[in-house]
Design a protein around this motif. Structure first.
Motif, PDB file in Angstrom:
ATOM      1  N   SER A 163       0.823  -1.218   0.000  1.00 19.48           N
ATOM      2  CA  SER A 163       0.000   0.000   0.000  1.00 19.48           C
ATOM      3  C   SER A 163       0.851   1.260   0.000  1.00 19.48           C
ATOM      4  N   ARG A 164       1.922   1.234  -0.745  1.00 18.38           N
ATOM      5  CA  ARG A 164       2.806   2.396  -0.810  1.00 18.38           C
ATOM      6  C   ARG A 164       3.027   2.777  -2.266  1.00 18.38           C
ATOM      7  N   VAL A 165       3.334   4.032  -2.481  1.00 18.38           N
ATOM      8  CA  VAL A 165       3.554   4.529  -3.823  1.00 18.38           C
ATOM      9  C   VAL A 165       4.978   4.179  -4.254  1.00 18.38           C
ATOM     10  N   GLU A 166       5.114   3.643  -5.458  1.00 16.30           N
ATOM     11  CA  GLU A 166       6.429   3.279  -5.987  1.00 16.30           C
ATOM     12  C   GLU A 166       6.986   4.365  -6.894  1.00 16.30           C
ATOM     13  N   SER A 167       6.124   4.985  -7.698  1.00 11.16           N
ATOM     14  CA  SER A 167       6.602   6.047  -8.581  1.00 11.16           C
ATOM     15  C   SER A 167       5.440   6.962  -8.920  1.00 11.16           C
ATOM     16  N   VAL A 168       5.767   8.207  -9.204  1.00 12.04           N
ATOM     17  CA  VAL A 168       4.783   9.212  -9.608  1.00 12.04           C
ATOM     18  C   VAL A 168       5.139   9.647 -11.019  1.00 12.04           C
ATOM     19  N   LEU A 169       4.196   9.457 -11.949  1.00 14.46           N
ATOM     20  CA  LEU A 169       4.418   9.783 -13.352  1.00 14.46           C
ATOM     21  C   LEU A 169       3.827  11.166 -13.614  1.00 14.46           C
ATOM     22  N   THR A 170       4.687  12.129 -13.883  1.00 10.42           N
ATOM     23  CA  THR A 170       4.243  13.491 -14.158  1.00 10.42           C
ATOM     24  C   THR A 170       4.551  13.832 -15.607  1.00 10.42           C
ATOM     25  N   GLY A 171       3.668  14.560 -16.227  1.00 11.76           N
ATOM     26  CA  GLY A 171       3.835  14.929 -17.627  1.00 11.76           C
ATOM     27  C   GLY A 171       2.576  15.540 -18.205  1.00 11.76           C
ATOM     28  N   HIS A 172       1.430  15.199 -17.604  1.00 12.96           N
ATOM     29  CA  HIS A 172       0.178  15.808 -18.034  1.00 12.96           C
ATOM     30  C   HIS A 172       0.090  17.230 -17.486  1.00 12.96           C
ATOM     31  N   GLY A 173      -0.547  18.084 -18.268  1.00 13.55           N
ATOM     32  CA  GLY A 173      -0.655  19.470 -17.865  1.00 13.55           C
ATOM     33  C   GLY A 173      -1.914  19.812 -17.114  1.00 13.55           C
ATOM     34  N   TRP A 174      -2.802  18.831 -16.914  1.00 19.60           N
ATOM     35  CA  TRP A 174      -4.069  19.108 -16.231  1.00 19.60           C
ATOM     36  C   TRP A 174      -4.531  17.821 -15.570  1.00 19.60           C
ATOM     37  N   ASP A 175      -5.789  17.814 -15.088  1.00 19.13           N
ATOM     38  CA  ASP A 175      -6.321  16.653 -14.385  1.00 19.13           C
ATOM     39  C   ASP A 175      -6.238  15.408 -15.265  1.00 19.13           C
ATOM     40  N   VAL A 176      -5.787  14.292 -14.671  1.00 22.24           N
ATOM     41  CA  VAL A 176      -5.759  13.004 -15.364  1.00 22.24           C
ATOM     42  C   VAL A 176      -7.072  12.291 -15.046  1.00 22.24           C
ATOM     43  N   LYS A 177      -7.842  12.012 -16.071  1.00 17.21           N
ATOM     44  CA  LYS A 177      -9.194  11.499 -15.882  1.00 17.21           C
ATOM     45  C   LYS A 177      -9.282   9.976 -15.909  1.00 17.21           C
ATOM     46  N   CYS A 178      -8.322   9.296 -16.530  1.00 15.38           N
ATOM     47  CA  CYS A 178      -8.435   7.844 -16.658  1.00 15.38           C
ATOM     48  C   CYS A 178      -7.051   7.254 -16.886  1.00 15.38           C
ATOM     49  N   VAL A 179      -6.856   6.030 -16.442  1.00 14.97           N
ATOM     50  CA  VAL A 179      -5.620   5.294 -16.665  1.00 14.97           C
ATOM     51  C   VAL A 179      -5.985   3.816 -16.801  1.00 14.97           C
ATOM     52  N   GLU A 180      -5.316   3.135 -17.720  1.00 13.56           N
ATOM     53  CA  GLU A 180      -5.577   1.714 -17.949  1.00 13.56           C
ATOM     54  C   GLU A 180      -4.247   1.001 -18.143  1.00 13.56           C
ATOM     55  N   TRP A 181      -4.086  -0.138 -17.452  1.00 13.31           N
ATOM     56  CA  TRP A 181      -2.893  -0.960 -17.599  1.00 13.31           C
ATOM     57  C   TRP A 181      -3.141  -1.963 -18.715  1.00 13.31           C
ATOM     58  N   HIS A 182      -2.124  -2.217 -19.528  1.00 10.38           N
ATOM     59  CA  HIS A 182      -2.244  -3.169 -20.634  1.00 10.38           C
ATOM     60  C   HIS A 182      -2.589  -4.552 -20.092  1.00 10.38           C
ATOM     61  N   PRO A 183      -3.429  -5.329 -20.793  1.00 13.17           N
ATOM     62  CA  PRO A 183      -3.844  -6.646 -20.263  1.00 13.17           C
ATOM     63  C   PRO A 183      -2.688  -7.603 -20.014  1.00 13.17           C
ATOM     64  N   THR A 184      -1.616  -7.536 -20.804  1.00 18.56           N
ATOM     65  CA  THR A 184      -0.532  -8.513 -20.670  1.00 18.56           C
ATOM     66  C   THR A 184       0.848  -7.885 -20.573  1.00 18.56           C
ATOM     67  N   LYS A 185       1.020  -6.623 -20.912  1.00 18.60           N
ATOM     68  CA  LYS A 185       2.355  -6.022 -20.997  1.00 18.60           C
ATOM     69  C   LYS A 185       2.549  -4.963 -19.908  1.00 18.60           C
ATOM     70  N   GLY A 186       3.813  -4.568 -19.745  1.00 18.89           N
ATOM     71  CA  GLY A 186       4.138  -3.468 -18.854  1.00 18.89           C
ATOM     72  C   GLY A 186       3.977  -2.148 -19.580  1.00 18.89           C
ATOM     73  N   LEU A 187       2.738  -1.730 -19.747  1.00 18.52           N
ATOM     74  CA  LEU A 187       2.431  -0.524 -20.509  1.00 18.52           C
ATOM     75  C   LEU A 187       1.206   0.144 -19.906  1.00 18.52           C
TER      76      LEU A 187
END
Length: 564
Positions: free
Chosen positions: A249-273
């Motif tokens: 239950s801990r954060v491993e990394s914070v991905l920054t690059g978006h310039g505004w609110d991030v509305k959705c995120v999806e992990w690839h079904p089989t890959k690290g993407l």
């Protein structure tokens, strides 16, 4: 004609002409329509006695309706038997266009070349909580037997996936639930709310842990698990994507690059993407190991509201406020299709688990089905596709979430109009097919007659809708003179001032019979027609007047009851 050859059969086995041809029996039962099974006389008498007691007590007689069971287990039993007896591996019997042949309808996986058998366009049932509030997210439990919904009041509601009736309710969060997801193994559930709190639950809804998952208590809009369930990613309104270790239950990394609110995120079904969509109109692909941006897509012209990976992981679909759904092929990192058909912004999108079908929901309440199978090579020359089936009146407001049954034979939609609705495949020989009338769903199909949770609120003599057809509650009650008809009523069946009898005290001069028929129903500024206190009551118990999924923010698009 006689022959001289000896007869080898015994004399009684040789057919003889009937002695009385006019009395010969011929089967005719198959020519008649199928009849319902006979009812038990004892149950009928018991029901009549119960109705008589209710009349003596002055109570309203509630009509008994059998629970609807649609596509019972998707025809899996019949398909399993057929797989043992079929002449070849691809054999499937043809379905005749007649209602009795519904028993021969097999699960979608039995028709790999026919995607039209998976278009869930037939309205089945509407489920509504006692306390009405917008439903933000909906998902099937891993075994496919129940539906879990999360609402703006912070409640989990569990519905039966076979008969669609209410099972249980749980106050899971203090503010509006924005996202939730089961692990791929089905052992745990993770959810997040508008104040950024992340919680773990077991399948029996036992809460394991909770912590703050965003900076400045910003809302977490998206949550998705990695293929091995060891990590999950969250998308927050603080413009970041975070990757969490599930066990710690801990954060491993914070991905920054978006310039505004991030509305959705999806992990690839089989890959690290990872793929994320933001209010800055960009879709970004991330490497979760290094936390770097692999690619950025700028095709959309407004906020990306939802993303969804195809089951094979080659395509990703995006829904945006620019009224389009776009499909990208990650193998070439190019736009594959543009799907145009929504009249307003697109709020949700999901893929069919078996066939190349896509379904999207818009803020106008429409649900559109898209068929991406390309039997004709010339179709590649037309990147803009039109919907295969249209449910233009599926809901009265924004369709926030869509979820297919794991077998693909049922579809669930959650909306801002406080309802969760279920859709199934068309029946063989169904006269009210969605493909009749130019692809538009007939408006009379969309009803809420299955809401047995709200039968207690029905007041006799106060009807909803016009007297020409069935009432809003699905009850054939008589209209009291001066009441009902086409007159607007509120949620408890009461008439507003100015719509009473001409002899009553609340009659206003100038509103005659013709004027009352033509007077429009008062709509509030958020477009649902519900009472204002219903909106404020369903807007979240901890978040004040939460008019929609994202609160009452006002931006360049003006006030809206949606995620802004």
């Amino acid at each position: 004609m006689t022959t001289g050859l000896p007869t080898l059969l015994p004399p009684k086995a040789i057919p003889r002409p009937p002695l009385a041809p006019h009395l010969e029996w011929t089967p005719r039962k198959y020519l008649s329509e199928p009849q319902p099974p006979p009812q038990d006389e004892g149950k009928i008498q018991e029901q009549e006695l119960a109705n008589a007691r209710q009349v003596m007590d002055g109570k309203v007689i509630k009509k008994t309706r059998p629970r609807r069971t649609v596509d019972y287990n998707g025809g899996m039993g019949r398909w399993a038997l057929l797989r043992k007896l079929r002449p070849n591996p691809t054999y499937a019997p043809h379905i005749r266009p007649s209602p009795p042949f519904i028993v021969d309808l097999l699960p979608p996986k039995a028709y790999p070349e026919n995607a039209s058998t998976s278009l869930c366009t037939k309205f089945v049932h509407t489920s509504t909580n006692k306390i009405r509030c917008p439903v933000n997210v909906v998902t099937w439990t891993p075994e496919g037997r129940r539906i879990l919904t999360g609402s703006t009041s912070g409640e989990f509601t569990l519905w039966n996936g076979l008969t669609f009736n209410f099972e249980t309710i749980l106050q899971a969060h203090d503010t509006a639930i924005c996202t939730m997801a089961f692990t791929h193994s089905g052992a745990y559930l993770a959810s997040a709310d508008k104040s950024g709190i992340i919680k773990y639950f077991e399948p029996n809804m036992n809460n394991l842990t909770a912590w703050q998952g965003s900076s400045s208590r910003e809302a977490i809009r998206g949550l998705s698990f990695s293929p091995d369930d060891h990590r999950f990613a969250t998308a927050s309104d603080d413009s970041s994507v975070r990757i969490w270790s599930f066990a710690e239950s801990r954060v491993e990394s914070v991905l920054t690059g978006h310039g505004w609110d991030v509305k959705c995120v999806e992990w690839h079904p089989t890959k690290g993407l990872l793929v994320s969509g933001s209010k800055d109109n960009q879709i970004k692909f991330w490497d979760p190991r290094t936390g770097t941006v692999l690619s950025t897509l700028h095709q959309h012209k407004n906020t990306i509201q939802a993303l969804s990976w195809s089951p094979n992981g080659n395509l990703v679909a995006s829904a945006s406020r620019d009224q389009t759904v776009r499909i990208f092929d990650i193998r070439a990192m190019k736009e594959f299709r543009i799907l145009k058909g929504h009249k307003k912004e697109v709020c949700s999108v999901t893929w069919h688990p078996v066939h190349p079908l896509l379904v999207s929901g818009g803020s106008e309440g429409a649900i559109l089905h898209w068929d991406l199978s390309t039997p004709d090579p010339a179709s590649f020359a037309q990147p803009v596709s039109t919907p295969r089936a249209t449910l233009s009146q599926a809901h009265d407001s924004n369709v926030w979430s869509l979820a297919y049954h794991p077998l693909g034979h049922l579809l669930v939609s959650a909306s801002n109009d406080h309802t969760t609705r279920f859709w199934s495949r068309e029946r063989p020989g169904d006269a009210s097919s969605v493909f009749s009338g130019g692809g538009e769903k007939p408006p009379e199909i969309i009803d809420t007659s299955g809401q047995d949770e709200e039968d207690d609120a029905m007041v006799p003599g106060f009807s909803y809708g016009t007297g020409a057809g069935p009432s809003w509650w699905g009850k054939d009650e008589e209209l009291t003179p001066g009441f009902g008809g086409g007159q607007p009523t509120d949620a408890l069946g009461r008439r507003p001032a100015g719509y009473g009898d001409t002899n009553g005290d609340d009659f206003i001069p100038g509103f005659g019979a013709a004027e009352r028929q033509a007077a429009p129903q008062q709509q509030d500024m958020y477009g649902s027609g519900e009472r204002q206190e219903d909106w404020s009551r369903g807007g979240g118990r901890g978040g004040g007047d939460d008019w929609g999924r994202g609160g009452n923010r006002i931006g360049r698009h003006g006030p809206r009851g949606g995620r802004y």
